[in-house]
Design a protein around this motif. Structure first.
Motif, PDB file in Angstrom:
ATOM      1  N   SER A 192       7.369  -1.631   0.848  1.00  0.00           N
ATOM      2  CA  SER A 192       7.362  -2.967   1.437  1.00  0.00           C
ATOM      3  C   SER A 192       7.999  -3.940   0.460  1.00  0.00           C
ATOM      4  O   SER A 192       8.135  -3.640  -0.722  1.00  0.00           O
ATOM      5  CB  SER A 192       5.915  -3.397   1.745  1.00  0.00           C
ATOM      6  N   LEU A 193       8.368  -5.110   0.947  1.00  0.00           N
ATOM      7  CA  LEU A 193       9.057  -6.086   0.105  1.00  0.00           C
ATOM      8  C   LEU A 193       8.113  -6.561  -0.994  1.00  0.00           C
ATOM      9  O   LEU A 193       7.049  -7.093  -0.712  1.00  0.00           O
ATOM     10  CB  LEU A 193       9.491  -7.280   0.966  1.00  0.00           C
ATOM     11  N   PRO A 194       8.445  -6.322  -2.243  1.00  0.00           N
ATOM     12  CA  PRO A 194       7.569  -6.767  -3.331  1.00  0.00           C
ATOM     13  C   PRO A 194       7.525  -8.296  -3.349  1.00  0.00           C
ATOM     14  O   PRO A 194       8.580  -8.929  -3.340  1.00  0.00           O
ATOM     15  CB  PRO A 194       8.249  -6.217  -4.582  1.00  0.00           C
ATOM     16  N   VAL A 195       6.304  -8.867  -3.329  1.00  0.00           N
ATOM     17  CA  VAL A 195       6.206 -10.323  -3.245  1.00  0.00           C
ATOM     18  C   VAL A 195       6.021 -10.977  -4.596  1.00  0.00           C
ATOM     19  O   VAL A 195       6.533 -12.056  -4.853  1.00  0.00           O
ATOM     20  CB  VAL A 195       5.088 -10.765  -2.281  1.00  0.00           C
ATOM     21  N   ASP A 196       5.312 -10.327  -5.501  1.00  0.00           N
ATOM     22  CA  ASP A 196       5.123 -10.970  -6.799  1.00  0.00           C
ATOM     23  C   ASP A 196       5.701 -10.091  -7.898  1.00  0.00           C
ATOM     24  O   ASP A 196       4.997  -9.431  -8.623  1.00  0.00           O
ATOM     25  CB  ASP A 196       3.631 -11.243  -7.055  1.00  0.00           C
ATOM     26  N   ASP A 223       6.720  11.648  -3.918  1.00  0.00           N
ATOM     27  CA  ASP A 223       5.670  12.301  -3.132  1.00  0.00           C
ATOM     28  C   ASP A 223       4.539  11.308  -2.802  1.00  0.00           C
ATOM     29  O   ASP A 223       4.026  11.268  -1.696  1.00  0.00           O
ATOM     30  CB  ASP A 223       5.080  13.487  -3.903  1.00  0.00           C
ATOM     31  N   TYR A 224       4.160  10.487  -3.782  1.00  0.00           N
ATOM     32  CA  TYR A 224       3.052   9.550  -3.633  1.00  0.00           C
ATOM     33  C   TYR A 224       3.326   8.555  -2.506  1.00  0.00           C
ATOM     34  O   TYR A 224       2.459   8.261  -1.691  1.00  0.00           O
ATOM     35  CB  TYR A 224       2.847   8.810  -4.954  1.00  0.00           C
ATOM     36  N   LEU A 225       4.577   8.050  -2.454  1.00  0.00           N
ATOM     37  CA  LEU A 225       4.935   7.083  -1.408  1.00  0.00           C
ATOM     38  C   LEU A 225       5.291   7.772  -0.092  1.00  0.00           C
ATOM     39  O   LEU A 225       5.506   7.112   0.912  1.00  0.00           O
ATOM     40  CB  LEU A 225       6.112   6.206  -1.859  1.00  0.00           C
TER      41      LEU A 225
END
Lengths: 380, 222
Positions: free
Chosen positions: A303-307, A354-356
């Protein structure tokens, strides 16, 4: 692609310890790099193209004119080439000016040797003053080659090759024999040349950084074989090729300057499928630039990193992935939410992959930590 | 008498050197660039006068050029005179005798050029003869200077071959070295001294000049 390929080469034969068996085509404009490790046969190919070496099983044609096949073999001095050797190889008994004009005079018939005639200099050909200006040779003209630095000598050698009005320029690692300092001195000239030159260039190199700065088209060579050929961007984005396994693997992308933010010193670049913020000098909007993004400078997020401190996070789609050495994955991406933009390589750990739960076709955000402006992109 | 001998010697040495430069250059070029397996055999034949006693060379030449030899037979065919004991015969003998001194330095100079400058010239549209005259010759000029000087000096100094094939005919074959011998034979030590001293000084000046010229060319060429 329906691009025409006016340069066509095929050479087969025993060369020293190994078999050479190569065939490739190249466009009639821009720089085509023959890239591969030392001793893979690149220089031999160039010598075959020049006619300095003759393999009986060979074919070469440029713009429909056959220079070699099983009946024809044009000797080197009848091929409209310019050849820049690794060592400048200037004639020590001639001044810089006489070196520059050696080939030129043979075309205009002013040497007493050349024939002039149909192959003589066309009015739109390369002119002496232009070459001297482009390569910065003005102050060197009356000097002897022994009084030049390594970089200066190579510039004269390039000018000499250009002035012989080549239909094809052959460059055999022209920077390899130079020290770091001379290399940095000459690279900008080569880049200017790239923009100004209308004839195709075959450029032999084993230095990927050089290739990324100069080449438009790539022929990968390993142990006397062509392993891949195509536009630089396409080959760079292929995670299965050997160049993707190099530590410095990355992508070179064409971009256009969009705007400049004077307050933060950042240039906004538009490229197919996204925008990038790059630190840089004020640039005119609309200027063409080439950017290089190392695979190790790209990370992925679902997802778009916000911070995050990372400025550049671009929507992209995963095209393909290739495990590297058990720990890492080399991931090919296409920029844009629809995956219609240019291609980018990312090197991530297999654990994160793998985690994502990442996989081909998936929409991700590519976070780019570092972007380098490479050079003015040619108008090709 | 004396002046005649000096003139004859200079004439012989000049002519021999010129012929050797013309004949020796293609031989040197071939020896430097050919890949034929038998080229060293040719090189050995060219070098033979270096070790052969001059009298041996003179002896064979006499057989070859004398009235009974193939040379004399050939000469008779067009009604000519045999070349033994003539100035022409001396020239032929000197050319063979001094050949290694001209060919070897030129060959070395051609070899020192390497392939690269000639390849560069070819990529700049220069054909084979063009490459030879505009690149190989100027780059080998040191070898030509050495070859010419050595060939000239060596011809001036030869004795054995001259005596065998030329004898001592004043104005025809009586060169300096033979003249000195004759003066000593006839007890004219004064003239012998003069000539010998002159030759010594000449040789010294020639070698010195050559070395200095070589140094200068070397500096300009590197």
């Amino acid at each position: 692609m329906t691009e025409t390929r006016p340069l066509s080469a095929r050479f087969r034969g025993q060369v020293g310890a190994f078999d050479l068996d190569v065939a490739f085509k190249a466009p009639g404009q821009g720089v085509t790099a023959l890239f591969g490790p030392s001793g893979c046969g690149k220089t031999t190919i160039l010598r075959c193209v020049a006619g300095l070496r003759r393999l009986t099983d060979g074919y070469f044609a440029l713009n429909g004119k056959v220079w070699q096949d099983n009946r024809v073999f044009r000797p080197t001095h009848r091929r409209p080439i310019g050849y820049v050797f690794q060592e400048a190889s200037l004639f020590p008994h001639l001044s810089v000016r006489a070196n520059l004009l050696y080939g030129h005079r043979r075309l205009t018939g002013r040497s007493g040797w050349g024939r002039g005639g149909p192959e003589a200099v066309r009015p739109d050909g390369v002119r002496f003053d232009d070459v001297v200006g482009l390569l910065g040779l003005d102050a060197l003209l009356e000097r002897a080659p022994s009084h030049l630095s390594g970089g200066e000598r190579q510039r004269v050698a390039i000018g000499r090759a250009l002035l012989s009005q080549p239909a094809l320029l052959l460059m055999d690692e022209p920077l390899a024999a130079l020290d770091r300092f001379s290399k940095d001195d000459i690279l900008p000239y080569l880049e200017r040349l790239h923009g100004a030159l209308s004839v195709p260039v075959l450029y032999v190199s084993h230095d990927i950084a050089e290739v990324e700065r100069l080449a438009d088209h790539l022929v990968l060579i390993e142990r006397g074989r062509v392993t891949a050929a195509g536009p630089l961007e396409d080959l760079q984005a292929n995670p299965t090729l050997s160049i993707a396994r190099m530590p410095e693997a990355g992508s070179t992308l064409p971009a256009i300057v969009d705007s400049f933010d004077a307050a933060y010193g950042l240039v906004t670049l538009a490229l197919a499928g996204g925008r990038l913020l790059v630190p840089g000098d004020p640039e005119t909007p609309g200027a063409r630039r080439r950017v290089r993004i190392a695979a190790s400078d790209v990370s992925l997020a679902r997802s778009l990193p916000v911070d995050s401190t990372i400025l550049n996070a671009l929507p992209a789609r995963i095209l393909a992935a290739e495990p590297q050495g058990g720990i890492q994955m080399m991931v090919a991406l296409a920029l844009g939410t629809d995956g219609g933009g240019c291609h980018l390589l990312a090197r991530v750990t297999r654990k994160s992959w793998d985690y994502l739960g990442l996989g081909p076709g998936q929409a991700v955000f590519a976070q780019v930590k570092g972007v380098a402006l490479v050079r003015e992109s040619s108008s090709l | 008498m004396l002046v005649q001998s000096i003139g004859l010697t200079l004439q012989l040495a000049t002519l021999t050197t010129l012929i050797l430069l013309v004949v020796g250059t293609p031989i040197a070029w071939w020896l430097a660039r050919s890949t034929a397996w038998w080229k060293e055999a040719v090189a050995t034949v060219v070098a033979l006068p270096l070790v052969l006693p001059p009298t041996v060379l003179g002896f064979y030449l006499l057989l070859l050029l004398g009235p009974q030899g193939p040379g004399g037979w050939l000469a008779e065919l067009w009604g000519g005179h045999s070349l033994a004991f003539t100035f022409q015969g001396l020239v032929i003998g000197s050319v063979l005798y001094s050949m290694p001194f001209v060919v070897q330095p030129i060959r070395n100079a051609f070899e020192a050029i390497g392939d690269r400058p000639l390849e560069v010239a070819a990529t700049l549209r220069a054909g084979p003869f063009d490459r030879f005259f505009t690149v190989a010759l100027p780059l080998a000029r040191r070898g030509f200077l050495t070859g010419a000087v050595l060939g000239f000096a060596h011809t001036v100094g030869e004795f054995g071959v001259v005596l065998m094939i030329g004898g001592s005919i004043p104005g025809q074959t009586r060169v300096l070295s033979v003249a000195i011998y004759d003066y000593v034979e006839t007890g004219d030590w004064g003239t012998a001294h003069l000539l010998a001293g002159g030759m010594l000084a000449f040789s010294f000046v020639v070698i010195l000049t050559m070395m200095m010229l070589e140094k200068r060319i070397g500096r300009a060429g590197s």
